[in-house]
Design a protein around this motif. Structure first.
Motif, PDB file in Angstrom:
ATOM      1  N   ARG A   1       0.774  -1.229   0.090  1.00 24.91           N
ATOM      2  CA  ARG A   1       0.253  -0.027  -0.046  1.00 24.91           C
ATOM      3  C   ARG A   1       0.874   1.167   0.044  1.00 24.91           C
ATOM      4  O   ARG A   1       1.776   1.297   0.956  1.00 24.91           O
TER       5      ARG A   1
ATOM      6  N   ILE B   1      -2.868   3.738  -3.063  1.00 21.67           N
ATOM      7  CA  ILE B   1      -2.786   2.731  -3.989  1.00 21.67           C
ATOM      8  C   ILE B   1      -2.550   1.503  -3.505  1.00 21.67           C
ATOM      9  O   ILE B   1      -1.388   1.169  -2.913  1.00 21.67           O
TER      10      ILE B   1
ATOM     11  N   ALA C   1      -7.492   0.912  -4.863  1.00 26.81           N
ATOM     12  CA  ALA C   1      -7.215   2.300  -4.276  1.00 26.81           C
ATOM     13  C   ALA C   1      -8.000   2.348  -3.233  1.00 26.81           C
ATOM     14  O   ALA C   1      -9.183   1.971  -3.000  1.00 26.81           O
TER      15      ALA C   1
END
Length: 613
Positions: free
Chosen positions: A577, A586, A609
């Protein structure tokens, strides 16, 4: 005769009325709020025989921000000069005075700030002397109705971080008596016989830091939403003496002299100018407000019961009270244009090693449960052939999908209770960050709905618990246990002809025949507050098949998988992440496994996301 007497009386009344208006006009003009202008100087450049400073530019910009945000100074009327030539400082003051001279009906409040080197005779912008006599000529001018000067400067000092690093004989900087005209005030960060100190922790000088904090509301003694010149100075003086007594060999004593002709209550900041406010209710205190992304203590509140409005920039903060080696804390998120309320009664006892360190509190997206009144949306797309699927809404009804579009939301009802959307599942956290956390969960975990020649509604019910053991403020071990059961309901809609309708038969069905267990053990860590990595190993198998215990490898359907197979409070944890701030990240998901019942490999890989606000 009577007519003449009446005329003379009327004329006298009109004349009196006109004289009253003429007399009232100048008084009203004199009472008008003056235009506020500032010349702000930050000088890191070294004076002769001294070393450069580090934070004078930062001090200058911080002072300018407070003046424009809360002090009624328009940005166009605030000049920030970093390492200017001495002539440039005087020219900036002259421009303001000349403008005031051409507009006598527009009173002027002129604020001058200097952070840098000085000696007995001069300030040293850009390392070059600006004689105090030259500065005196400008600040003595009656062209500006009110003149305020704040000089954060000193003589040389030792290695402790003082402003200037060369010892000299003590001298008196001739500044407190510099401005003697009516309507003037001057604040100096030291008595003139002392050093003024910079702080690596504050990334600025002690006095300027506390001065700005006071103007942001910490110095508002009477709670009227305004901070006056005297309030700001008293607050900054007390904390500057305290801090320099702790960190330096000689405490620093700020000095203050003014002649404001009854205007000692001159307000320098008005908190209502800021739409972003923290309403702080203190029972005992003293409370500190720490900006988590920088680790800086933004302000401190003096002890005693009080209710304050504090104007701080948006961001993540930690409100803290320390007493006898213990600390009570609460993390808050200050959002633009909103009022954030926090009471000392709501602070929680925290683990001592986590306090006051830079970024000690995790980002909301990495917490076990969301902070109260916080929303989160997770979206992803990719391939999933694993039984380690995720909560929320999906385009798939089972584990045989070649392409999935899972969508999940969460809402922090409180700091501990969160609701998983768009499902009817909930998770509750017991324990606190930094220690041991237990998160029981349960409900309708996921569902999907689609239509081909008939309508299919599928979902999964489940319950379980997650356990999180914090190893450091940024890393933890996780254990997840849970059971779930899928159901599929379908209904076929057919056309009836000539009054005859065929039976629904096997097209209408509902199934809860399989109860499946899952267990995962994982590790996660956040690196530099930018990237979070999470890896886990999990095992999943059937506990019941058709209401009976499974028989044989096919019915047990054991799957072993490694990768992003961990959930925490029903929120899927990605393999990687990347945090692009507190709001957006993201996510990358990937896992590989083996299904013993069918002797087949499984895999899952998705890109997604997360939005948190």
């Amino acid at each position: 005769m009577n007519t003449l007497r009446s005329f003379i009386l009327s004329l006298a009344l009109v004349t009196t009325f006109l004289i009253t208006l003429l007399c009232a006009g100048p008084r009203h003009a004199a009472a008008a709020e003056p235009r506020r202008a500032a010349v702000i100087v930050g000088a890191n450049g070294a004076a002769p025989g001294r070393k450069p400073l580090r934070f004078a530019h930062d001090d200058a910009r911080a002072v300018a921000r407070v003046l424009t945000q809360l002090g009624g100074f328009h940005a166009g009327d605030v000049q920030i000069l970093t390492d200017p030539e001495p002539r440039g400082v005087l020219d900036a003051l002259d421009r303001e005075l000349q403008r005031a001279a051409t507009r006598p009906a527009e009173p002027l409040l002129l604020f001058f700030y200097y952070s840098g080197h000085a000696d007995a005779h001069a300030l040293y912008p850009n390392g070059k002397p600006l004689l105090l006599t030259e500065l005196r000529a400008r600040l003595d001018s009656k062209t500006a109705q009110v003149r305020i000067g704040l000089i954060d400067a000193c003589r040389g000092g030792g290695w402790t971080g003082t402003k200037g690093l060369t010892e000299t004989e003590p001298f008196e900087i001739d500044l407190p008596g510099l401005v003697t005209n009516e309507g003037s005030a001057l604040v100096a960060s030291s008595s003139g016989l002392e050093d003024a100190h910079e702080s690596e922790l504050l990334r600025g000088s002690f006095f300027t830091h506390h001065w700005n904090a006071g103007l942001r509301g910490a110095a508002d003694r009477n709670g009227d939403g305004r901070v006056t010149l005297a309030e700001a100075f008293d607050y900054a003086k007390v904390l500057t003496i305290r801090d320099t007594a702790v960190h330096t060999s000689v405490p620093q004593h700020p000095s203050f002299k003014f002649n404001l002709s009854g205007r000692q209550d001159l307000p320098l900041s008005t908190l209502s100018h800021s739409k972003t406010v923290v309403e702080l209710e203190q029972r005992q205190g003293p409370l500190e407000v720490i900006h988590l992304d920088s680790g800086l203590t933004v302000l401190e509140v003096q002890p005693g019961e009080k209710a304050l409005k504090l104007a701080v920039p948006p961001g993540r903060y930690l409100v803290r009270r320390r007493e006898e080696g213990k600390a009570w804390v609460r993390e808050i998120r200050v959002t633009p244009g909103a009022i954030t309320r926090v009471s000392e009664d709501h602070l929680e006892l925290a683990v001592a090693p986590l306090l006051a360190s830079k970024n000690a509190e995790p980002r909301p997206v990495t917490r076990s449960t969301l902070p109260g009144r916080t929303w989160e949306i997770q979206a992803a797309f990719g391939v999933n052939h694993s039984s380690f699927d995720r909560p929320g809404f999906s385009s798939s009804t089972g584990t045989d999908s070649t392409f999935v579009l899972p969508l999940q939301g969460a809402w922090g009802i409180t700091d501990r209770l969160q609701w998983i959307l768009p499902t009817a599942a909930f998770a509750y956290r017991v324990g606190d960050h930094g220690g041991f956390e237990w998160i029981p969960w349960g409900g309708l975990l996921s569902w999907s709905l689609f239509h081909t020649d008939h309508t299919v509604f599928a979902g999964r019910l489940g319950l379980g618990s997650d356990f999180r053991f914090w190893l450091t403020p940024r890393s933890s071990l996780d254990l997840g246990l849970g059971v779930s059961s899928r159901f599929i309901t379908s209904d076929r809609v057919v056309m009836c002809t000539e009054g005859e309708c065929p039976p629904l038969g096997s097209d209408a069905a509902s199934s809860f025949g399989v109860v499946r267990n899952r267990m995962a053990l994982g590790y996660s860590t956040t690196i530099a507050d930018v990237v979070t990595l999470g890896i886990a190993a999990g095992v999943s198998h059937n506990l019941l098949v058709g209401g009976d215990t499974p028989q044989g490898a096919a019915e047990h359907d054991v799957e072993l998988s490694v990768g992003s197979v961990l959930m925490r409070g029903l929120r899927p944890q990605p393999l990687v992440r990347v945090h692009l701030g507190d709001v957006f990240s993201i996510d990358g998901y990937a896992s590989a496994g083996y299904r013993f019942g069918t002797s087949s490999r499984t895999e899952s890989y998705m890109l997604g996301a997360t939005w948190t606000w």
